[in-house]
Design a protein around this motif. Structure first.
Motif, PDB file in Angstrom:
ATOM      1  N   GLN A  22       0.388  -1.019   0.194  1.00  0.00           N
ATOM      2  CA  GLN A  22      -0.076  -0.018  -0.149  1.00  0.00           C
ATOM      3  C   GLN A  22       0.532   1.279  -0.258  1.00  0.00           C
ATOM      4  O   GLN A  22       0.752   2.183  -0.440  1.00  0.00           O
ATOM      5  N   ARG A  73      -6.498 -13.278   1.733  1.00  0.00           N
ATOM      6  CA  ARG A  73      -4.846 -13.306   1.574  1.00  0.00           C
ATOM      7  C   ARG A  73      -4.358 -14.897  -0.033  1.00  0.00           C
ATOM      8  O   ARG A  73      -3.277 -14.053  -0.410  1.00  0.00           O
ATOM      9  N   GLY A  76      -4.992 -11.976  -2.751  1.00  0.00           N
ATOM     10  CA  GLY A  76      -3.403 -11.067  -2.547  1.00  0.00           C
ATOM     11  C   GLY A  76      -2.612 -11.201  -2.786  1.00  0.00           C
ATOM     12  O   GLY A  76      -1.735 -10.791  -3.626  1.00  0.00           O
ATOM     13  N   LEU A  80      -0.422  -9.705  -6.197  1.00  0.00           N
ATOM     14  CA  LEU A  80       0.645  -8.758  -6.039  1.00  0.00           C
ATOM     15  C   LEU A  80       1.704  -9.772  -6.700  1.00  0.00           C
ATOM     16  O   LEU A  80       2.264  -8.692  -7.039  1.00  0.00           O
ATOM     17  N   LEU A 132      -5.380  -2.943  -2.807  1.00  0.00           N
ATOM     18  CA  LEU A 132      -3.725  -3.802  -2.270  1.00  0.00           C
ATOM     19  C   LEU A 132      -3.990  -3.439  -1.033  1.00  0.00           C
ATOM     20  O   LEU A 132      -3.612  -4.294  -0.445  1.00  0.00           O
ATOM     21  N   ASN A 136      -5.320  -7.399   0.939  1.00  0.00           N
ATOM     22  CA  ASN A 136      -4.193  -7.490   2.232  1.00  0.00           C
ATOM     23  C   ASN A 136      -4.491  -8.305   3.419  1.00  0.00           C
ATOM     24  O   ASN A 136      -5.333  -7.414   4.154  1.00  0.00           O
ATOM     25  N   HIS A 138      -3.290  -8.318   5.957  1.00  0.00           N
ATOM     26  CA  HIS A 138      -2.086  -7.825   7.551  1.00  0.00           C
ATOM     27  C   HIS A 138      -3.418  -6.913   8.170  1.00  0.00           C
ATOM     28  O   HIS A 138      -3.268  -6.603   8.661  1.00  0.00           O
ATOM     29  N   ILE A 207       6.082  -9.499  -0.864  1.00  0.00           N
ATOM     30  CA  ILE A 207       4.479  -9.985   0.193  1.00  0.00           C
ATOM     31  C   ILE A 207       4.021 -10.537  -0.268  1.00  0.00           C
ATOM     32  O   ILE A 207       3.863 -11.811   0.447  1.00  0.00           O
ATOM     33  N   LEU A 211       2.642 -14.018   2.042  1.00  0.00           N
ATOM     34  CA  LEU A 211       1.032 -14.474   1.971  1.00  0.00           C
ATOM     35  C   LEU A 211       1.177 -15.717   1.789  1.00  0.00           C
ATOM     36  O   LEU A 211      -0.098 -16.741   1.978  1.00  0.00           O
TER      37      LEU A 211
END
Length: 214
Positions: A22, A73, A76, A80, A132, A136, A138, A207, A211
């Motif tokens: 992000q 997850r 994403g 990504l 994004l 995500n 997280h 990242i 994930l």
């Protein structure tokens, strides 16, 4: 009240300043001076919404349905990974034209022959920013579960804690978007943009792998 606001601001800021997908996207849009404020607004509003979900107690619903986090997850990771490939392609096969920053004399001569890179329309930029953010996991762990749990310790003042955390997001994302504009003069050449896109590709891919590995 002030103590709760400051506690929320401090914890919220500490959770979002780390380098991530992000932040890198906001940084890139800020450097390009391309819809940077709109991107910052989307990030800040998204954070505020997720914080509200956590503080309201709805985070317990997500904990009761872990498949939602798993879906985010994997979604994403795929997104990504695709974004990393696009950034790697830009780094390895540049278009040959650097972005000329309007009103920035330092960047005016960066592109060969005075070429100007094509600007991306607002809609795709916003959709990418939303992906994004909301794909995500997280984000859910930090804003919904962690901030929600800490906010509950403030009792009746938990919404003041949430206000502090949301304010931290606003301050951070708009500072990043506006501050990145000043980096344009050092990124006026195609070579500099290739390096930046290469870094973005590596971080995004890392990242995505994290994930997949959970």
């Amino acid at each position: 009240m002030i103590t709760s606001v400051l506690a929320g601001f401090g914890l919220g800021l500490s959770l979002i300043v780390a380098i991530g997908a992000q932040n890198l996207f906001v940084l890139r849009q800020g450097i390009r001076r391309e819809h940077a404020l709109a991107v910052a607004a989307v990030c800040a509003v998204s954070d505020a919404a997720l914080i509200a979900v956590g503080v309201s107690g709805l985070g317990a619903v997500l904990q009761a349905a872990p498949w939602l986090v798993d879906a985010a997850r994997w979604g994403g990771a795929i997104f990504l990974g695709g974004y990393a490939l696009l950034a790697a392609r830009r780094a390895l096969r540049p278009s040959g034209a650097a972005l000329r920053i309007e009103g920035d004399p330092a960047a005016a001569g960066g592109a060969p022959g005075g070429a100007v890179a094509t600007r991306t329309r607002l809609a795709p930029v916003i959709l990418t920013c939303l992906a994004l953010t909301w794909l995500n996991p997280h984000v859910y762990l930090d804003t919904v579960f962690l901030l929600g749990s800490v906010a509950s310790t403030h009792g009746a003042l938990r919404w003041w804690f949430a206000a502090g955390a949301a304010t931290a997001s606003v301050v951070w994302f708009f500072s990043l978007a506006l501050g990145a504009r000043h980096l344009g003069r050092w990124l006026s050449s195609p070579r500099a943009w290739r390096v930046l896109d290469g870094i973005i590709a590596v971080v995004m891919l890392a990242i995505a792998v994290s994930l997949v590995l959970g």
